[in-house]
Enzyme design. Structure first.
Site, mmCIF file in Angstrom:
data_model
loop_
_atom_site.group_PDB
_atom_site.id
_atom_site.type_symbol
_atom_site.label_atom_id
_atom_site.label_comp_id
_atom_site.label_asym_id
_atom_site.label_seq_id
_atom_site.Cartn_x
_atom_site.Cartn_y
_atom_site.Cartn_z
ATOM 1 N N HIS A 20 33.979 -17.389 6.367
ATOM 2 C CA HIS A 20 35.140 -16.679 6.936
ATOM 3 C C HIS A 20 35.304 -17.053 8.402
ATOM 4 O O HIS A 20 34.351 -16.943 9.186
ATOM 5 C CB HIS A 20 34.947 -15.169 6.835
ATOM 6 C CG HIS A 20 35.002 -14.649 5.427
ATOM 7 N ND1 HIS A 20 36.098 -13.984 4.919
ATOM 8 C CD2 HIS A 20 34.098 -14.700 4.413
ATOM 9 C CE1 HIS A 20 35.850 -13.639 3.657
ATOM 10 N NE2 HIS A 20 34.643 -14.059 3.327
ATOM 11 N N GLY A 179 37.827 -8.166 1.059
ATOM 12 C CA GLY A 179 37.851 -6.773 1.502
ATOM 13 C C GLY A 179 37.021 -5.934 0.545
ATOM 14 O O GLY A 179 36.386 -6.477 -0.369
ATOM 15 N N GLU A 209 30.452 -8.749 -6.164
ATOM 16 C CA GLU A 209 29.599 -8.631 -4.977
ATOM 17 C C GLU A 209 29.150 -7.166 -4.877
ATOM 18 O O GLU A 209 28.011 -6.835 -5.134
ATOM 19 C CB GLU A 209 30.385 -9.058 -3.724
ATOM 20 C CG GLU A 209 29.620 -8.905 -2.424
ATOM 21 C CD GLU A 209 30.491 -9.154 -1.193
ATOM 22 O OE1 GLU A 209 31.731 -9.105 -1.300
ATOM 23 O OE2 GLU A 209 29.918 -9.368 -0.109
HETATM 24 O O1 LIG Z 1 31.627 -10.806 1.714
HETATM 25 C C1 LIG Z 1 32.746 -10.327 1.876
HETATM 26 N N1 LIG Z 1 33.297 -9.538 0.914
HETATM 27 C C2 LIG Z 1 34.537 -9.027 1.021
HETATM 28 N N2 LIG Z 1 35.304 -9.205 2.101
HETATM 29 C C3 LIG Z 1 34.798 -9.947 3.096
HETATM 30 C C4 LIG Z 1 33.542 -10.527 3.040
HETATM 31 N N3 LIG Z 1 33.341 -11.185 4.196
HETATM 32 C C5 LIG Z 1 34.435 -11.038 4.926
HETATM 33 N N4 LIG Z 1 35.316 -10.277 4.272
HETATM 34 C C6 LIG Z 1 36.629 -9.855 4.739
HETATM 35 C C7 LIG Z 1 36.612 -9.404 6.192
HETATM 36 C C8 LIG Z 1 37.502 -10.385 6.885
HETATM 37 O O2 LIG Z 1 38.255 -9.787 7.911
HETATM 38 C C9 LIG Z 1 38.400 -10.890 5.772
HETATM 39 C C10 LIG Z 1 39.089 -12.212 6.009
HETATM 40 O O3 LIG Z 1 38.232 -13.217 6.417
HETATM 41 O O4 LIG Z 1 37.514 -10.954 4.670
HETATM 42 ZN ZN LIG Z 2 33.261 -13.573 1.730
#
Ligand SMILES: O=c1[nH]cnc2c1ncn2[C@H]1C[C@H](O)[C@@H](CO)O1
Ligand SMILES: [Zn+2]
Length: 358
Positions: A20, A179, A209
């Site tokens: 990310h 998210g 997850e």
């Molecule tokens: O591991 C994750 N699971 C779900 N959402 C995530 C994870 N890592 C980051 N995010 C979200 C938070 C960030 O603001 C968004 C976009 O990169 O994605």
């Molecule tokens: Zn992710």
């Protein structure tokens, strides 16, 4: 056999599918950008800030882990800031020996000042291009593809899917939703996924997850995901034993060679795995699922692609053959065209690993 060191791993080419942009800023950059926009941080000491992110993300819950992104997203609201962060991201990945990366971010989170969605994407893609050029000059060539993420609790996925398709010839190679997972099933965004399929576009979905099999099943069988972001909970459909027995969904995922974007350190932080040694990546690799190794959020996990691989070497005793297998799996699963994937596998990855495998 001499154990493979972290320094050795940095030197070999690696491919990264799940990283990310807003989870990979340099702490010093956050401090500088926050000062420019007057955003208050937990600390303005870069080293202490890096530690703060890792500690705060070590929460055991995805929801609390995601709260830390407030501080990175807050400083990514102008075109120059987005461009800088993307440029540094490409440089940092390349310096770590990553030769191919797909980096994702959610454009809808970068509209707090007066940028449009298209301007946000243009700034990030320009930053990746600049960073890749600087990295190549420094002797570390990297190809960075952008994935656009829609936030699963919001209602802009169709708009973001159209944005991704609009930028498909200028650096955007795929789409994703991310998210909090519990309570926000992927089928909420079915229209967007059906649109992307009609456009012959690629997408991955964060699934399996923080929530289990129903989320993975929906992502694949209702939404048509090409890959699974994490997908680690597919182990819930595998009965331990000798040999382990695969349920219908696990068998489908393996038979269809659906890539799993596994992120070991991130999963330990959010409680999806108890430790690296207990991470299902060991079992999934033994069963020859299409496993890939990823960073997820380098800042929140204090990690890098080389570090994730080094942790697996320590925990599972992997050698170069396994590291090559992960790398080729990722490259085979990338969203860029087949001939480009093949070129990187044949001309970059295989020759480098042939040298270390001997
Ligand atoms: O591991 C994750 N699971 C779900 N959402 C995530 C994870 N890592 C980051 N995010 C979200 C938070 C960030 O603001 C968004 C976009 O990169 O994605
Ligand atoms: Zn992710």
């Amino acid at each position: 056999m001499v154990a493979i060191s972290y320094e050795d791993i940095v030197k070999v080419p690696k491919a990264l599918l799940h990283d990310h942009l807003d989870g990979g800023l340099r702490p010093a950059t956050i401090v500088e950008l926050a000062a420019e926009v007057g955003h208050e941080l937990p600390t303005t000491d870069a080293e202490a800030l890096g530690r703060w992110f890792v500690d705060a993300a070590n929460s055991g819950s995805l929801e609390r882990y995601l709260e830390t992104f407030a501080h990175t997203v807050a400083v990514m609201q102008t075109a120059p800031a987005l461009r800088r962060v993307a440029r540094e991201c490409a440089l940092d990945l390349a310096t770590d020996g990553v030769v191919y990366a797909e980096v994702r971010f959610a454009p809808e989170q970068h509209l707090e000042q007066d940028l449009t969605l298209d301007e946000v994407v243009d700034a990030v893609v320009t930053g990746f291009r600049e960073g890749s050029a600087l990295a190549a000059e420094a002797g570390h060539p990297i190809r960075v593809g952008t994935l656009l993420t829609a936030m699963r609790h919001a209602a802009r996925s169709q708009e973001i899917a159209e944005l991704a398709v609009r930028h498909r010839d200028t650096g955007v190679v795929g789409f994703d939703i991310a998210g909090a997972e519990a309570g926000f099933p992927p089928t909420r965004h079915l229209d967007a996924f059906e649109y992307l399929q009609r456009e012959n576009f690629h997408f991955t979905i964060h699934a399996g997850e923080a929530f289990g099999l129903p989320s993975i099943w929906q992502a694949i069988q209702w939404c048509g995901a090409d890959r699974l972001g994490h997908g680690v909970r597919i182990v819930d459909d595998i009965t331990p034993g000798n040999p382990p027995v695969l349920g219908r969904l696990a068998a489908y995922v393996r038979d269809k060679r659906i890539p799993l974007e596994l992120c070991p350190s991130s999963n330990v932080q959010t409680g999806a795995a108890a430790s690296i040694a207990d991470h299902p990546i060991g079992l999934l690799r033994d069963l020859r699922f299409r496993v890939t190794v990823n960073t997820d959020n380098r800042l929140m996990s204090g990690t890098s692609m080389s570090r994730e691989m080094a942790l697996l070497v320590d925990a599972f005793g992997y050698g170069w053959k396994e590291l090559q297998w992960f790398t080729i799996n990722a490259m085979k699963s990338a969203f860029i065209p087949f001939d480009e994937r093949l070129r990187i596998i044949d001309e970059v990855i295989k020759p480098a690993y042939a040298k270390v495998i001997g």
